[in-house]
Design an enzyme around this catalytic site. Structure first.
Site: not given
Ligand code: NDP
Length: 241
Positions: A13, A82-83, A142, A147, A177, A180
């Protein structure tokens, strides 16, 4: 020597895109993952970036994990928090577990990951902390009370920490963001997704690279006077409501 950057949730991601952009900018990069989806073998093979497995919201695991990163790569100069996870549902039906899982992963991780690296950054007089919030932390959404609360918390964390560290060469910023195109979106039903896209003035989802480029800039020397900022990248969605 190259500066060291750690990206939490960097195995896929947005985080994976950020890790690649930082690598391209010359940083030695480490990513973390938690192992809930799939092992990041392909990502490691493709990029040569080492992935470490620990829970970014567990303070003891972060202390241990970061010690390992420091031993293998060197002191952490750039931290990208970022997680993050979603567990959507209306608040009037939400249980404690659904609330607290999201607050824990998205907000407690800010403390757990940042606390072990902040003193080293202050002592060395250089640091970049970049936190990933969300448009829904800015405007609310909503079905996402948990979150939205966690991501609004990320903004408060960013601003207060920026104030505490501005004189020590450590900047703390936030990227917010909009929607995405990642796995996080893949769980959304197609009819809901097309409704979401319809509300984005740009008429499309954002791309991972469009967020990664902002983070790479915030990590650079050129961004040294930016601190406590929330950089929005949402295709105009915030204004559209
Ligand atoms: P994804 O679900 O695609 O990926 C999430 C990542 O976070 C994975 O690498 C996952 O690891 C890791 N992760 C989740 N929980 C933990 C934890 N407790 N410890 C370590 N790693 C963890 O998410 P996105 O790439 O879409 O989102 C990334 C960030 O951007 C997030 O914070 C999200 O809230 C934010 N965001 C995303 C948006 C979107 O539209 N996609 C919009 C706005 C913000 P693993 O692969 O092992 O599960």
């Amino acid at each position: 020597m190259a500066r060291v950057a750690v990206v939490t949730g960097g195995s896929r991601g947005i985080g994976a895109g950020i890790a690649k952009a930082l690598q391209a900018a010359g940083f030695d990069v480490a990513v973390t993952y938690v192992g809930s989806a799939r092992a990041p073998g392909a990502f490691q093979a493709e990029t040569g970036i080492k992935a470490y497995r620990w829970d970014a919201a567990d303070p003891a695991a972060c202390e241990e994990g970061l010690k390992k990163v420091v031993a293998e790569l060197g002191p952490v100069d750039v931290l990208v928090n970022n997680a993050g996870i979603v567990k959507d549902g209306f608040f009037h039906k939400m249980d404690w577990a659904t609330w607290s899982a999201v607050i824990h992963t998205n907000l407690d991780s800010m403390f757990a990951m940042t606390r072990p690296v902040i003193n080293g950054m202050r002592d060395r007089g250089f640091g970049r902390i970049i936190n990933i919030s969300s448009v829904n932390g800015q405007k609310g959404q909503m079905g996402q009370v948990n979150y939205s609360a966690s991501k609004a918390g990320v903004i408060g964390f960013t601003k207060a920490l920026a104030l505490e560290n501005a004189r020590r060469g450590v900047t703390v910023n936030c990227v917010a963001p909009g929607y995405i195109d990642t796995d996080m979106m893949a769980g959304i039903a197609p009819e809901v997704l097309s409704g979401i896209v319809g509300q984005i003035p740009a008429g499309r989802l954002g791309k991972v690279d469009e967020i990664a480029a902002i983070v790479a800039f915030l990590a650079s020397d050129a961004a040294g006077f930016i601190t406590g900022a929330v950089i929005a990248a949402n295709g105009g969605q915030y204004m559209a409501g």
